[in-house]
Design an enzyme around this catalytic site. Structure first.
Site, PDB file in Angstrom:
ATOM      1  N   TRP A  17     -18.144   3.722   5.135  1.00  0.00           N
ATOM      2  CA  TRP A  17     -17.814   2.965   6.335  1.00  0.00           C
ATOM      3  C   TRP A  17     -18.260   3.713   7.591  1.00  0.00           C
ATOM      4  CZ3 TRP A  17     -17.916  -1.199   8.489  1.00  0.00           C
ATOM      5  CH2 TRP A  17     -17.029  -1.698   9.459  1.00  0.00           C
ATOM      6  N   LYS A 110      -7.788   2.057   8.234  1.00  0.00           N
ATOM      7  CA  LYS A 110      -6.807   0.990   7.996  1.00  0.00           C
ATOM      8  C   LYS A 110      -5.720   1.526   7.077  1.00  0.00           C
ATOM      9  CE  LYS A 110     -10.360  -2.633   8.274  1.00  0.00           C
ATOM     10  NZ  LYS A 110     -11.074  -3.698   7.520  1.00  0.00           N
ATOM     11  N   ALA A 143     -18.692  -2.181   3.788  1.00  0.00           N
ATOM     12  CA  ALA A 143     -19.588  -1.203   4.400  1.00  0.00           C
ATOM     13  C   ALA A 143     -21.048  -1.444   4.024  1.00  0.00           C
ATOM     14  CB  ALA A 143     -19.162   0.214   3.994  1.00  0.00           C
ATOM     15  N   LYS A 194      -3.335  -5.765   4.030  1.00  0.00           N
ATOM     16  CA  LYS A 194      -4.259  -6.514   3.159  1.00  0.00           C
ATOM     17  C   LYS A 194      -4.757  -5.645   2.015  1.00  0.00           C
ATOM     18  CE  LYS A 194      -8.254  -4.502   4.577  1.00  0.00           C
ATOM     19  NZ  LYS A 194      -9.473  -4.111   3.833  1.00  0.00           N
ATOM     20  N   THR A 251     -11.033  -9.226   1.374  1.00  0.00           N
ATOM     21  CA  THR A 251     -10.621  -8.146   0.490  1.00  0.00           C
ATOM     22  C   THR A 251      -9.997  -8.667  -0.797  1.00  0.00           C
ATOM     23  OG1 THR A 251     -10.166  -6.870   2.491  1.00  0.00           O
ATOM     24  CG2 THR A 251      -9.357  -5.970   0.442  1.00  0.00           C
ATOM     25  N   SER A 257     -14.440  -5.111  -3.070  1.00  0.00           N
ATOM     26  CA  SER A 257     -13.296  -4.431  -2.484  1.00  0.00           C
ATOM     27  C   SER A 257     -12.811  -3.332  -3.418  1.00  0.00           C
ATOM     28  CB  SER A 257     -12.162  -5.438  -2.239  1.00  0.00           C
ATOM     29  OG  SER A 257     -10.919  -4.774  -2.083  1.00  0.00           O
TER      30      SER A 257
END
Length: 336
Positions: A17, A110, A143, A194, A251, A257
């Protein structure tokens, strides 16, 4: 400082990322400097023009440079914080001694801090000099797709609207489109929770419980996210946007994910230890699950899906018994 003054963008975090965001900054016409903890990543980016460990197969432009020197990154005009969530506070503490007053930092991690139950903005503020300008970048992003320049939209949340607008102009491009918000709390809750719900959706996939079950989990999961965000001062409309519904949908709908693929492996009968042993990258939901449940308990917020994931990951609960417990809950009004 005008948007054009954010000429040099520093990125702290040499994973997939962080590398993708450095590429996004370059596409927006900025210079980008990537800080990585591992010397092998620095060497790979600078000499092979590839992040072989975390983003293999993506050719990096020669103008993207990596360093292991935090002081060099601290001299940039704006800095993106892209560390794993549980290491954000320590990264900020290390950066603080080098940071120039007034340099804006954009939190791109996150999660919720496990020990303190702090949001990422709270953890960062506690470790940085008082008054350091902060923003949050969140939203539905893989990403690898950002790195390849595929169209992506994100939320950039900042309490200072003028600063937020300048950061949007500095980072935005035709294929990386930030939408400005001033709801810093709501934007963080969506991005953190999430990941936990994606593990649950992965279990649905691995246990072959069907698309109906996944859709129900996403919808009821959004209700849990919204309840927690409101309890912390977030706004409901934020959770209907990119950092809420958008991120949750992405996600929970693709095995790209890391969190959903981990849940799918658990649902297929593998152990958590087996799955984690094979991975270099972090599935943030593994650590966020317990933090979310702890924070929700402090605020008196009912989050049964997140509690179920925490029970499976951290409390030895069996998958089938946990699923049966959720399906046996009393019926209730949908809006509650």
């Amino acid at each position: 400082m005008a948007a054009t003054d954010f000429r040099r963008i520093g990125v702290i975090g040499g994973g997939a990322w962080g590398t993708a965001l450095a590429l996004a900054a370059l596409r927006a016409g900025r210079e980008a400097l990537l800080w990585a903890r591992e010397p092998a990543v620095v060497e790979s980016v600078n000499t092979a023009h590839e992040n072989r460990d975390y983003l293999p197969g993506v050719t990096l432009p020669a103008e993207l440079r990596a360093t292991g020197d935090l002081a060099e990154v601290a001299a940039c005009d704006a800095i993106l914080l892209v560390t794993p969530a549980q290491h954000l506070r320590s990264a900020c503490a290390s950066l603080a001694v080098h940071l120039r007053p007034g340099t804006p930092l954009v939190i791109c991690a996150k999660g919720i801090e496990l020990d303190s139950h702090a949001l990422m903005s709270e953890a960062a503020a506690a470790a940085l000099p008082a008054g350091t300008p902060l923003a949050v970048l969140s939203g539905p992003t893989f990403a690898a797709e950002v790195a390849r320049g595929l169209p992506t939209a994100v939320t950039l949340a900042c309490a200072d609207a003028a600063l937020g607008a300048r950061l949007v102009e500095a980072l935005g491009s035709r294929t990386f489109r930030p939408y400005l918000s001033d709801d810093v709390v709501g934007s963080q809750i969506g991005g953190a929770v999430k990941n936990v719900l994606a593990i649950a959706c992965g279990v649905v996939e691995g246990r072959k419980l069907g698309d109906n079950a996944r859709a129900a989990l996403i919808t009821r999961g959004l209700a849990e996210i919204t309840r927690l965000a409101l309890a912390l001062g977030g706004r409901p409309e934020t959770l209907m946007g990119l950092s809420g519904l958008g991120d949750l949908t992405l996600t929970c709908s693709s095995l790209q994910s890391r969190n959903m693929s981990l849940g799918a492996a658990l649902g297929a009968g593998r152990t958590l230890a087996e799955v984690l042993a094979e991975r270099r990258s972090v599935a943030e939901g593994v650590y966020t699950a317990a933090a979310v449940v702890g924070l929700a308990g402090r605020k008196g917020v009912d989050m049964p899906l997140c509690a179920a994931v925490d029970a499976i990951l951290n409390r030895g609960a069996g998958l089938d018994a946990t699923i049966d417990g959720l399906l046996s809950r009393p019926f209730r009004e949908e809006g509650r």
